[in-house]
Scaffold this motif. Structure first.
Motif, PDB file in Angstrom:
ATOM      1  N   GLN A 286      -9.272  24.119  45.412  1.00 55.47           N
ATOM      2  CA  GLN A 286      -9.814  24.023  44.059  1.00 55.47           C
ATOM      3  C   GLN A 286      -9.892  25.395  43.399  1.00 55.47           C
ATOM      4  OE1 GLN A 286     -10.480  21.524  42.067  1.00 55.47           O
ATOM      5  NE2 GLN A 286     -11.339  22.807  40.440  1.00 55.47           N
TER       6      GLN A 286
ATOM      7  N   GLU B 201      -7.893  26.847  40.092  1.00 49.60           N
ATOM      8  CA  GLU B 201      -8.570  27.443  38.943  1.00 49.60           C
ATOM      9  C   GLU B 201      -8.022  28.841  38.653  1.00 49.60           C
ATOM     10  OE1 GLU B 201     -12.822  27.277  39.414  1.00 49.60           O
ATOM     11  OE2 GLU B 201     -12.798  25.130  39.869  1.00 49.60           O
TER      12      GLU B 201
ATOM     13  N   ALA C  46     -16.565  19.870  44.739  1.00 48.02           N
ATOM     14  CA  ALA C  46     -15.173  19.743  45.177  1.00 48.02           C
ATOM     15  C   ALA C  46     -14.832  18.291  45.469  1.00 48.02           C
ATOM     16  CB  ALA C  46     -14.927  20.605  46.409  1.00 48.02           C
TER      17      ALA C  46
ATOM     18  N   LEU D 233     -14.242  16.468  42.240  1.00 40.31           N
ATOM     19  CA  LEU D 233     -12.969  16.839  41.616  1.00 40.31           C
ATOM     20  C   LEU D 233     -11.795  16.196  42.352  1.00 40.31           C
ATOM     21  CD1 LEU D 233     -13.876  20.542  40.905  1.00 40.31           C
ATOM     22  CD2 LEU D 233     -13.358  18.825  39.169  1.00 40.31           C
ATOM     23  N   VAL D 234     -11.878  16.125  43.668  1.00 40.87           N
ATOM     24  CA  VAL D 234     -10.860  15.398  44.421  1.00 40.87           C
ATOM     25  C   VAL D 234     -10.874  13.927  44.017  1.00 40.87           C
ATOM     26  CG1 VAL D 234     -10.158  14.631  46.712  1.00 40.87           C
ATOM     27  CG2 VAL D 234     -10.879  16.985  46.383  1.00 40.87           C
TER      28      VAL D 234
ATOM     29  N   THR E 247      -9.280  13.425  40.608  1.00 45.14           N
ATOM     30  CA  THR E 247      -7.819  13.547  40.640  1.00 45.14           C
ATOM     31  C   THR E 247      -7.195  12.263  41.171  1.00 45.14           C
ATOM     32  OG1 THR E 247      -8.161  15.897  41.121  1.00 45.14           O
ATOM     33  CG2 THR E 247      -5.918  15.058  41.309  1.00 45.14           C
TER      34      THR E 247
ATOM     35  N   LEU F  78      -4.618  19.112  43.116  1.00 45.00           N
ATOM     36  CA  LEU F  78      -5.899  19.373  42.443  1.00 45.00           C
ATOM     37  C   LEU F  78      -5.698  20.228  41.197  1.00 45.00           C
ATOM     38  CD1 LEU F  78      -8.578  20.047  45.222  1.00 45.00           C
ATOM     39  CD2 LEU F  78      -8.781  18.472  43.305  1.00 45.00           C
TER      40      LEU F  78
ATOM     41  N   VAL G  61      -7.629  20.530  37.029  1.00 50.93           N
ATOM     42  CA  VAL G  61      -8.030  21.778  36.383  1.00 50.93           C
ATOM     43  C   VAL G  61      -7.299  21.923  35.053  1.00 50.93           C
ATOM     44  CG1 VAL G  61      -8.187  24.286  36.600  1.00 50.93           C
ATOM     45  CG2 VAL G  61      -8.472  22.855  38.635  1.00 50.93           C
TER      46      VAL G  61
END
Length: 297
Positions: A187, A191, A265, A268-269, A272, A285, A289
């Motif tokens: 991640q 970024e 994290a 965010l996974v 996605t 990932l 972003v």
């Protein structure tokens, strides 16, 4: 090769499993493989292995049975039941689970294995498809010392760093920690790349110099170029990392451990995967972003 370990059954010939099984063949083991899709079995046979028609068929003569399947229910489905490993393997055989599943499920299945006369070692792996192909996986093992010692020659054909980390389930706990670290690294790398691209920096040069300093990591080495190229062919699928993040966040909650960055994290996974990218490599990932930054193409 240990004298008592000659015949290996390998169940689950996927992205990781097939190259691992091929490395066992190269090391001189007799390998019999089973997979839900016949094509993978055929590939193993072409490499010099044997094909099986069922789990029961694969394990009947095996000294060591390896399972490498996606999730806890898959492992349970393979080992339990009248056609499963426990009912058909010979007494005294070793069961090595290279899958990444819940530690509590591993502990439960290991107990059932012992009751069936099977010696269990949980041995999840890290290193992705490249590590599986090159035979340099990191393998974190849980189980009895004697059982670990007996199967170590088999593990050495597939991995480089092989460590017994505790009793049954401990390997899965360490693997959960591994997946926590890897997700956070991926991640932050994503970024950083979106940040660098926003400023028009030479990203290849930037990753080169970053890789030589404290920011350097195996994640940067293996995933940086994939992100720059937007090449997300799966070496390890996001949907599986999503599963693993569920394991680590659940286990942390049970232990009363707080994972602030890990929780972000994990979300965010999950996001996605929810966007339909679960079949991509976990370096995908980058997509979430880009989307959050309004830079998705």
């Amino acid at each position: 090769m240990a004298n008592e370990v000659k015949n290996v059954a390998f169940i689950g010939l996927g992205i990781m499993g097939l190259p691992m099984a091929k490395n066992l063949l190269k090391a001189g083991f007799n390998v019999t493989g089973y997979n839900r899709s016949q094509g993978k079995i055929d590939e193993l046979v072409e490499a010099g292995g044997n094909g099986a028609t069922s789990v029961a068929d694969a394990v009947k003569d095996a000294d060591v049975i390896i399972t490498m399947v996606p999730d806890s229910p898959d492992v349970a489905g393979v080992v339990r039941g009248e056609d499963g490993v426990f009912a058909n393997a010979k007494k005294g055989a070793y069961w090595v689970d290279n899958s990444s599943i819940r530690p509590d499920v591993t502990a439960e299945l290991s107990k059932e294995a012992v009751e069936a006369g099977i010696r269990p070692v949980d041995a999840p792996v890290s290193g992705g498809e490249p590590g599986a192909i090159d035979g340099v996986l990191s393998i974190m093992c849980g189980g009895e010392q004697a059982d670990f010692d007996a199967v170590k020659p088999v593990l050495e054909a597939m991995g480089k760093t092989i460590v017994l980390v505790g009793p049954a389930g401990s390997g899965q706990t360490v693997k959960a920690a591994n997946q926590l670290i890897v997700a956070g690294n991926i991640q932050l790398l994503a970024e950083a790349i979106v940040f660098l691209e926003a400023y028009g920096v030479d990203t290849n040069a930037a990753l080169n110099v970053l890789g030589g300093g404290l920011a350097g990591s195996k994640v940067l080495d293996q995933k940086g170029q994939k992100m720059l190229d937007r090449s997300f062919e799966p070496g390890f699928r996001l949907e599986l990392h999503h599963k693993d993040m569920g394991i680590v966040t659940s286990a942390a909650r049970e232990a009363g451990v707080i994972l602030p960055l890990g929780a972000v994290a994990a979300q965010l996974v999950a996001a996605t995967v929810a966007e339909g990218h679960g079949g991509l490599d976990h370096s995908g990932l980058l997509k979430i972003v880009e989307q959050l930054s309004g830079r998705d193409k």
